[in-house]
Design a protein around this motif. Structure first.
Motif, short mmCIF file in Angstrom:
data_model
loop_
_atom_site.label_atom_id
_atom_site.label_comp_id
_atom_site.label_asym_id
_atom_site.label_seq_id
_atom_site.Cartn_x
_atom_site.Cartn_y
_atom_site.Cartn_z
N THR A 184 0.62 -9.39 -7.13
CA THR A 184 0.78 -8.04 -7.68
C THR A 184 -0.26 -7.09 -7.09
OG1 THR A 184 1.53 -9.02 -9.76
CG2 THR A 184 0.91 -6.70 -9.80
N TYR A 185 0.19 -5.95 -6.60
CA TYR A 185 -0.74 -4.91 -6.16
C TYR A 185 -1.51 -4.37 -7.36
CZ TYR A 185 1.31 -4.66 -1.49
OH TYR A 185 1.72 -4.95 -0.21
N TYR A 186 -2.76 -4.02 -7.11
CA TYR A 186 -3.57 -3.44 -8.18
C TYR A 186 -3.24 -1.95 -8.29
CZ TYR A 186 -7.50 -2.68 -11.30
OH TYR A 186 -8.28 -2.37 -12.39
N CYS A 195 4.03 4.81 -2.73
CA CYS A 195 4.21 3.42 -2.28
C CYS A 195 3.55 3.15 -0.94
CB CYS A 195 5.70 3.09 -2.20
SG CYS A 195 6.46 2.88 -3.82
N SER A 196 3.76 4.01 0.03
CA SER A 196 3.20 3.77 1.37
C SER A 196 1.69 3.66 1.34
CB SER A 196 3.64 4.88 2.33
OG SER A 196 5.04 4.87 2.49
N GLU A 197 1.04 4.55 0.59
CA GLU A 197 -0.41 4.52 0.51
C GLU A 197 -0.91 3.25 -0.19
OE1 GLU A 197 1.53 6.95 -0.29
OE2 GLU A 197 0.86 8.83 0.60
N ILE A 198 -0.24 2.86 -1.26
CA ILE A 198 -0.65 1.68 -2.01
C ILE A 198 -0.51 0.43 -1.14
CG2 ILE A 198 -0.19 0.25 -4.03
CD1 ILE A 198 -1.44 3.01 -4.58
N ILE A 199 0.59 0.33 -0.42
CA ILE A 199 0.81 -0.84 0.45
C ILE A 199 -0.24 -0.87 1.54
CG2 ILE A 199 2.42 -1.94 2.04
CD1 ILE A 199 4.69 -0.67 0.36
N ALA A 200 -0.57 0.27 2.11
CA ALA A 200 -1.55 0.33 3.20
C ALA A 200 -2.94 -0.08 2.72
CB ALA A 200 -1.59 1.74 3.79
N GLN A 201 -3.29 0.21 1.48
CA GLN A 201 -4.61 -0.15 0.96
C GLN A 201 -4.76 -1.66 0.76
OE1 GLN A 201 -5.12 2.10 -2.64
NE2 GLN A 201 -5.04 4.08 -1.57
N ALA A 202 -3.65 -2.35 0.56
CA ALA A 202 -3.65 -3.81 0.40
C ALA A 202 -4.65 -4.27 -0.66
CB ALA A 202 -3.93 -4.51 1.73
N SER A 203 -4.62 -3.61 -1.81
CA SER A 203 -5.49 -3.97 -2.92
C SER A 203 -4.66 -4.70 -3.97
CB SER A 203 -6.11 -2.70 -3.53
OG SER A 203 -6.95 -3.04 -4.61
N ALA A 282 -7.33 -7.83 -14.74
CA ALA A 282 -7.74 -8.20 -13.39
C ALA A 282 -8.67 -7.16 -12.78
CB ALA A 282 -6.52 -8.38 -12.50
N GLU A 283 -9.20 -7.49 -11.62
CA GLU A 283 -9.99 -6.56 -10.83
C GLU A 283 -9.37 -6.48 -9.44
OE1 GLU A 283 -13.70 -8.74 -9.10
OE2 GLU A 283 -13.50 -9.39 -11.19
N PRO A 284 -9.59 -5.38 -8.72
CA PRO A 284 -8.96 -5.23 -7.41
C PRO A 284 -9.66 -6.03 -6.33
CG PRO A 284 -10.26 -3.30 -7.92
CD PRO A 284 -10.31 -4.17 -9.13
N VAL A 285 -8.87 -6.59 -5.43
CA VAL A 285 -9.39 -7.28 -4.25
C VAL A 285 -8.61 -6.79 -3.05
CG1 VAL A 285 -9.64 -9.49 -3.08
CG2 VAL A 285 -10.10 -9.33 -5.52
N ILE A 289 -4.27 -7.56 5.72
CA ILE A 289 -2.96 -8.15 6.04
C ILE A 289 -2.28 -7.20 7.03
CG2 ILE A 289 -0.72 -8.83 5.12
CD1 ILE A 289 -2.02 -9.37 2.48
N GLY A 290 -1.63 -7.81 8.01
CA GLY A 290 -0.94 -6.99 9.02
C GLY A 290 0.03 -6.03 8.37
N GLN A 291 0.00 -4.78 8.76
CA GLN A 291 0.84 -3.77 8.14
C GLN A 291 2.06 -3.46 8.99
OE1 GLN A 291 -0.18 -2.37 5.12
NE2 GLN A 291 -1.76 -3.94 5.20
N GLU A 292 3.16 -3.35 8.32
CA GLU A 292 4.39 -2.93 8.97
C GLU A 292 5.21 -2.19 7.92
OE1 GLU A 292 7.76 -5.53 10.61
OE2 GLU A 292 6.15 -5.81 12.06
N VAL A 293 4.57 -1.18 7.36
CA VAL A 293 5.12 -0.49 6.20
C VAL A 293 6.38 0.29 6.60
CG1 VAL A 293 4.68 1.17 4.38
CG2 VAL A 293 2.83 -0.32 5.20
N GLN A 294 7.44 0.10 5.80
CA GLN A 294 8.69 0.84 6.06
C GLN A 294 8.62 2.22 5.42
OE1 GLN A 294 11.64 -1.78 4.43
NE2 GLN A 294 11.85 -2.95 6.34
#
Length: 294
Positions: A184-186, A195-203, A282-285, A289-294
């Motif tokens: 789960t994303y934090y 969505c794009s920004e959250i995926i790119a942060q990979a937290s 939880a806490e964020p970590v 991870i390689g990004q290929e965001v759609q």
């Protein structure tokens, strides 16, 4: 053994017997073969049925209800067990003893009656995941007073693994089900515009383990809770859109750096409630991870 009531199938052992016998019949075994396999796998001793009465009662009840063949040996053992006094260790109150006796009397009537029409047994469905590893899926969390900050919010999950296995150990090799797991994303929010920004942060949401085996790592690691998604009813998941994709050719790097724990058998609602719980505690970590965001 878990028990939750006085009926014949209100315990784990009885449910295991029923499921095993019916699956064996469903995938081509004869009633005789199915019975013998249940006896062998559960190590049921016909000379000592008192050692596992729930299993014997369940086997007799299942054979009768399936309507194929009721073994005379199994029938005799079950009738003997039915006539024994109710165990004071299991049934403490008078009401429990009365209800248990009613359940046993009903079973006796069945075992002394002709077999019903053969029960139609449906094979377990073949299930394919609607997602691929690396897909980011948006889930709408349920309304929940226990977690007001996350009630009705969106959450994002990353599909980290898809396991494929037979729907039953008795099924042919081509009858399989996909079991997706995810982290789960934090993040949670009212809409999916970020969505794009959250995926790119990979937290991601993770918890610290209080104690970790020293042979695994020297310092406390964080725990990713990877939930199993049940896909029994595929239409439930049509409302969960794929909002991005991450290139995860080497997910092993995540597993090597962090503890990766799996929880099994959750329904969709239990999964969503679990996400709410984990995001709250939880806490964020952040991960690379390689990004290929759609």
């Amino acid at each position: 053994m878990g028990s939750w009531g006085t009926s014949i199938f209100a315990n784990d052992t009885a449910c295991d017997v029923r499921g095993m016998y019916e699956e064996l019949l469903c995938y081509g075994h004869t009633p005789e073969d199915a019975e013998q396999q249940v006896l062998q796998e559960l190590e049921m001793d016909i000379d000592d049925p008192e050692n596992d009465p729930d299993a014997w009662l369940a086997l007799a009840a299942t054979e009768w209800r399936c309507g194929r063949k009721l073994s005379e040996d199994v029938r005799k053992v079950a009738l003997t067990l039915i006539d024994q006094p109710a165990s004071s260790e299991l049934w403490e109150t008078e009401k429990q003893k009365v209800n248990r006796r009613k359940a046993l009397d009903r079973l006796r009537e069945q075992l002394n009656a002709p077999l019903p029409r053969p029960k139609r047994l449906k094979p377990l469905p073949v299930i394919h995941s609607p997602w691929n590893v690396g897909d980011v899926v948006a889930l709408r969390l349920p309304e929940n007073d226990k977690y007001p900050a996350l009630s009705g919010k969106y959450a994002l999950i990353l599909i980290t693994e898809i396991r494929t296995c037979k729907v039953s150990r008795y099924a042919p090799a081509d009858r399989t089900e996909d079991i997706p797991y995810f982290s789960t994303y934090y993040w949670w929010g009212d809409d999916l515009s970020q969505c794009s920004e959250i995926i790119a942060q990979a937290s991601f949401a993770a918890l610290r383990k209080r104690s970790v085996d020293t042979d695994i790592c020297a310092s406390p690691q964080k725990l990713f809770q990877a939930f199993q998604l049940r896909l029994d009813e595929m239409d439930l998941y049509a409302k969960h859109p794929i909002v991005g994709h991450v290139n995860m050719a080497d997910i092993a790097s995540v597993c090597s750096q962090y503890r990766y724990d799996h929880s099994y058998g959750l329904s969709e609602m239990a999964t969503l409630l679990s996400i709410q719980h984990w995001l709250t505690h939880a806490e964020p970590v952040s991960l690379s991870i390689g990004q290929e965001v759609q």
